[in-house]
Design an enzyme around this catalytic site. Structure first.
Site, PDB file in Angstrom:
ATOM      1  N   GLY A 216      35.243  38.717  33.391  1.00  0.00           N
ATOM      2  CA  GLY A 216      35.772  39.968  33.923  1.00  0.00           C
ATOM      3  C   GLY A 216      37.265  40.044  33.710  1.00  0.00           C
ATOM      4  N   ILE A 217      37.848  41.029  34.334  1.00  0.00           N
ATOM      5  CA  ILE A 217      39.253  41.314  34.136  1.00  0.00           C
ATOM      6  C   ILE A 217      40.095  40.605  35.201  1.00  0.00           C
ATOM      7  CG2 ILE A 217      39.086  43.405  35.555  1.00  0.00           C
ATOM      8  CD1 ILE A 217      40.813  44.796  33.526  1.00  0.00           C
ATOM      9  N   GLY A 218      41.327  40.209  34.857  1.00  0.00           N
ATOM     10  CA  GLY A 218      42.252  39.716  35.872  1.00  0.00           C
ATOM     11  C   GLY A 218      42.563  38.241  35.778  1.00  0.00           C
ATOM     12  N   ALA A 219      43.277  37.757  36.798  1.00  0.00           N
ATOM     13  CA  ALA A 219      43.805  36.395  36.782  1.00  0.00           C
ATOM     14  C   ALA A 219      42.706  35.340  36.850  1.00  0.00           C
ATOM     15  CB  ALA A 219      44.753  36.212  37.973  1.00  0.00           C
ATOM     16  N   ILE A 220      41.622  35.630  37.560  1.00  0.00           N
ATOM     17  CA  ILE A 220      40.622  34.589  37.796  1.00  0.00           C
ATOM     18  C   ILE A 220      39.934  34.150  36.495  1.00  0.00           C
ATOM     19  CG2 ILE A 220      38.485  34.037  39.065  1.00  0.00           C
ATOM     20  CD1 ILE A 220      40.950  34.419  40.903  1.00  0.00           C
ATOM     21  N   GLU A 239      31.660  42.027  28.482  1.00  0.00           N
ATOM     22  CA  GLU A 239      32.148  43.396  28.476  1.00  0.00           C
ATOM     23  C   GLU A 239      33.514  43.452  27.786  1.00  0.00           C
ATOM     24  OE1 GLU A 239      31.684  45.245  32.230  1.00  0.00           O
ATOM     25  OE2 GLU A 239      33.776  45.903  32.217  1.00  0.00           O
ATOM     26  N   GLY A 337      31.165  46.825  34.819  1.00  0.00           N
ATOM     27  CA  GLY A 337      30.001  46.097  34.310  1.00  0.00           C
ATOM     28  C   GLY A 337      29.544  44.974  35.229  1.00  0.00           C
TER      29      GLY A 337
HETATM   30  N1  COA Z   1      41.640  43.926  51.811  1.00  0.00           N
HETATM   31  C1  COA Z   1      42.702  44.718  51.581  1.00  0.00           C
HETATM   32  N2  COA Z   1      43.238  44.925  50.340  1.00  0.00           N
HETATM   33  C2  COA Z   1      42.670  44.255  49.325  1.00  0.00           C
HETATM   34  C3  COA Z   1      41.580  43.392  49.485  1.00  0.00           C
HETATM   35  C4  COA Z   1      41.062  43.242  50.800  1.00  0.00           C
HETATM   36  N3  COA Z   1      40.013  42.462  51.032  1.00  0.00           N
HETATM   37  N4  COA Z   1      41.247  42.882  48.280  1.00  0.00           N
HETATM   38  C5  COA Z   1      42.087  43.412  47.381  1.00  0.00           C
HETATM   39  N5  COA Z   1      42.946  44.219  48.007  1.00  0.00           N
HETATM   40  C6  COA Z   1      44.028  44.999  47.393  1.00  0.00           C
HETATM   41  C7  COA Z   1      45.062  44.070  46.765  1.00  0.00           C
HETATM   42  O1  COA Z   1      46.023  43.673  47.725  1.00  0.00           O
HETATM   43  C8  COA Z   1      45.639  44.980  45.674  1.00  0.00           C
HETATM   44  O2  COA Z   1      46.539  45.910  46.271  1.00  0.00           O
HETATM   45  P1  COA Z   1      47.997  46.136  45.642  1.00  0.00           P
HETATM   46  O3  COA Z   1      47.735  46.631  44.243  1.00  0.00           O
HETATM   47  O4  COA Z   1      48.583  47.169  46.547  1.00  0.00           O
HETATM   48  O5  COA Z   1      48.651  44.793  45.673  1.00  0.00           O
HETATM   49  C9  COA Z   1      44.428  45.795  45.209  1.00  0.00           C
HETATM   50  O6  COA Z   1      43.490  45.751  46.292  1.00  0.00           O
HETATM   51  C10 COA Z   1      43.758  45.205  43.951  1.00  0.00           C
HETATM   52  O7  COA Z   1      43.428  43.858  44.221  1.00  0.00           O
HETATM   53  P2  COA Z   1      43.777  42.663  43.214  1.00  0.00           P
HETATM   54  O8  COA Z   1      43.355  41.430  43.889  1.00  0.00           O
HETATM   55  O9  COA Z   1      45.193  42.766  42.748  1.00  0.00           O
HETATM   56  O10 COA Z   1      42.866  43.054  41.997  1.00  0.00           O
HETATM   57  P3  COA Z   1      42.424  42.252  40.699  1.00  0.00           P
HETATM   58  O11 COA Z   1      43.234  42.755  39.558  1.00  0.00           O
HETATM   59  O12 COA Z   1      42.338  40.780  40.890  1.00  0.00           O
HETATM   60  O13 COA Z   1      40.943  42.831  40.531  1.00  0.00           O
HETATM   61  C11 COA Z   1      38.954  43.778  41.475  1.00  0.00           C
HETATM   62  C12 COA Z   1      39.983  42.641  41.551  1.00  0.00           C
HETATM   63  C13 COA Z   1      37.858  43.499  42.471  1.00  0.00           C
HETATM   64  C14 COA Z   1      39.628  45.105  41.828  1.00  0.00           C
HETATM   65  C15 COA Z   1      38.413  43.814  40.018  1.00  0.00           C
HETATM   66  O14 COA Z   1      37.849  42.578  39.707  1.00  0.00           O
HETATM   67  C16 COA Z   1      37.385  44.910  39.814  1.00  0.00           C
HETATM   68  O15 COA Z   1      37.745  46.033  39.573  1.00  0.00           O
HETATM   69  N6  COA Z   1      36.062  44.540  39.921  1.00  0.00           N
HETATM   70  C17 COA Z   1      34.976  45.495  39.804  1.00  0.00           C
HETATM   71  C18 COA Z   1      34.593  45.781  38.375  1.00  0.00           C
HETATM   72  C19 COA Z   1      34.128  44.577  37.610  1.00  0.00           C
HETATM   73  O16 COA Z   1      33.865  43.515  38.140  1.00  0.00           O
HETATM   74  N7  COA Z   1      33.979  44.771  36.320  1.00  0.00           N
HETATM   75  C20 COA Z   1      33.480  43.764  35.412  1.00  0.00           C
HETATM   76  C21 COA Z   1      34.523  43.034  34.696  1.00  0.00           C
HETATM   77  S1  COA Z   1      35.490  43.929  33.519  1.00  0.00           S
END
Ligand code: COA
Length: 434
Positions: A216-220, A239, A337
């Site tokens: 997926g997307i992001g740091a993890i 994806e 996805g």
């Molecule tokens: N409570 C309050 N706020 C929360 C939170 C929680 N439990 N979890 C996340 N947030 C906030 C973060 O603080 C951040 O806010 P900010 O931008 O104001 O700092 C925002 O939500 C985004 O969270 P972040 O942890 O920075 O996002 P990320 O880039 O690590 O992505 C998802 C995490 C869940 C948003 C991302 O994985 C996603 O969109 N997943 C769904 C789609 C997917 O899985 N697609 C398949 C792969 S491409």
């Protein structure tokens, strides 16, 4: 008419091309880093000529200025995924949202009762020797948009990598070509801290030699890649992927040799990263792009043995219900996805689905493992679909566990600062000592 004549007769300027968009049209914008920035800017500059033009897309990596309040009468944004540049418009109720599994998005455009397209704004490479254009970094829904919209306007950008794909776009499908070279939008590599490293190590223990990965997307996901250096013969059916894969391919750790579907090739529907990634995928026969209704279809994903999906989320409740797209009622993302791959991995022989996230959010002030999802939050992945949950504190498996066992496993990987409250909730809910 041969394709070269067709092409040369349909070249125009961005200003002229966007003047063909009519009030009330639905316009799909090419996805993510493949956004045709020059065309979108020309459309926004021409805003006063339109009323109620619907703009739809998934991840917006551009400025998304059509969401600005001053254009409220000119543009309506219908998001299928919300990203950083469109969150404000959603939060201020100036945009709407269509919820849809990523693999089904192309079918929205196919069905006259759902979201047929009047216009597609796409970015392509110059045509190849056969008169076919590559969509570069995004085949996903962008391919279907190009094939079905009544008016297709393409920015032709020599800097867009030519990627090999299951299908390319014939020049005759494109109504207007706007040659305009400019750098491709880049996604900076995420910051990896000790929490992400700990999560990466925990996930790496679930990955075996020869597995096929979805990232997926992001740091993890990026953190995981750093801990796969001692693995062998990994494959990719994903994806998307980013720069991290380039290192692993150059070192031979990802070689796709054990894949039973498309052996030898990374299969992917969109790419986001830096110029390093874009140079790597340019005419690279080891990377196969395809539309999302193929790559993300759970039945296609499942044909890969040992498919490991790695995604992230916002909150998980003590039953294992997952919200990945909302903070309370605020839509901040989309299903994307995630469920496509969780279901595909569940059906894959030897497959595993992993949801990984830091145990806290908002600078450590809230736990992501909670008794109940926040009021108004959507369930993205149901408790029946979820399997491995990973934080920096360990791995909790959900399948085959009772509600009590699930809650205990999740509390064990919650942040220690929140465990006592979660244990009290456990005792209330189940009427027994923790
Ligand atoms: N409570 C309050 N706020 C929360 C939170 C929680 N439990 N979890 C996340 N947030 C906030 C973060 O603080 C951040 O806010 P900010 O931008 O104001 O700092 C925002 O939500 C985004 O969270 P972040 O942890 O920075 O996002 P990320 O880039 O690590 O992505 C998802 C995490 C869940 C948003 C991302 O994985 C996603 O969109 N997943 C769904 C789609 C997917 O899985 N697609 C398949 C792969 S491409």
């Amino acid at each position: 008419m041969d394709w070269k004549t067709y092409y040369s007769e349909h070249i125009t300027t961005a200003e002229e091309a966007v003047s063909k968009i009519k009030s009330g049209d639905r316009v799909a914008v090419g996805h993510a880093c493949s956004e045709p920035t020059h065309l979108v800017e020309a459309m926004v500059a021409n805003a006063k000529a339109y009323r109620n033009v619907e703009i739809t897309h998934m991840v917006a990596m551009g400025k998304a200025e059509y969401c600005n309040p001053e254009y409220a009468e000119n543009f309506i944004h219908n998001a299928i995924f919300v990203g950083a540049s469109t969150r404000k418009a959603m939060a201020e109720k100036r945009a709407d949202f269509t919820t849809c599994f990523f693999h089904e998005v192309p079918s929205l455009f196919d069905d006259p009762d759902m979201m047929p397209l009047d216009v597609a704004l796409i970015q392509v490479t110059p045509p190849d020797e056969n008169g076919m254009c590559s969509l570069g970094l995004s085949y996903d829904y962008t391919f279907k948009a190009a094939m079905t919209a009544k008016l297709v306007i393409a920015q032709v950008n020599e800097q867009l990598p030519y990627t090999y794909a299951s299908e390319q776009v014939p020049v005759e499908k494109i109504s207007y070509f706007v040659p305009h070279n400019q750098p491709i939008i880049e996604l900076a590599p995420p910051k990896i801290g000790p929490v992400e490293e700990a999560i990466g190590k925990n996930i790496a223990e679930l990955v075996n030699d020869g597995d096929t990965l979805q990232l997926g997307i992001g740091a993890i996901p990026d953190a995981v890649l750093r801990f796969l250096g001692d693995k062998k013969d990994l494959g990719i059916h994903s994806e998307m992927f980013s720069d991290g894969i380039v290192d692993l391919m150059e070192r031979g750790i990802v070689n796709n040799s054990k894949k039973n579907l498309h052996p030898g090739k990374c299969v992917v529907t969109f790419l986001m990263g830096t110029k390093r990634l874009y140079d790597f995928v340019d005419r690279n026969p080891n990377v196969m792009m395809a539309p999302v209704d193929y790559v993300n279809h759970p039945m296609v994903i499942a044909q890969n043995d040992n498919l490991i999906s790695i995604n992230s989320c916002v909150q998980v409740d003590l039953m294992g219900q997952v919200c990945s797209e909302c903070v309370g009622p605020k839509q901040i993302s989309g299903v994307g996805g995630q469920v496509d791959f969780i279901r595909g991995a569940a059906m894959s022989k030897g497959g595993k689905s992993i949801l990984a996230f830091p145990s806290t959010a908002a600078k450590g002030t809230v736990s992501k493992i909670v008794p109940y999802l926040d009021d108004g939050a959507a369930v993205t992945t149901s408790r029946n679909d979820v399997d491995y949950i990973v934080t920096e504190y360990g791995v909790a498996r959900m399948k085959g566990k009772t509600l009590r066992q699930r809650a205990r496993a999740l509390i064990e990987i919650a942040h220690p600062d929140f465990r006592e409250d979660l244990k009290k909730e456990y005792e209330n809910r189940f009427g027994c000592a923790y």
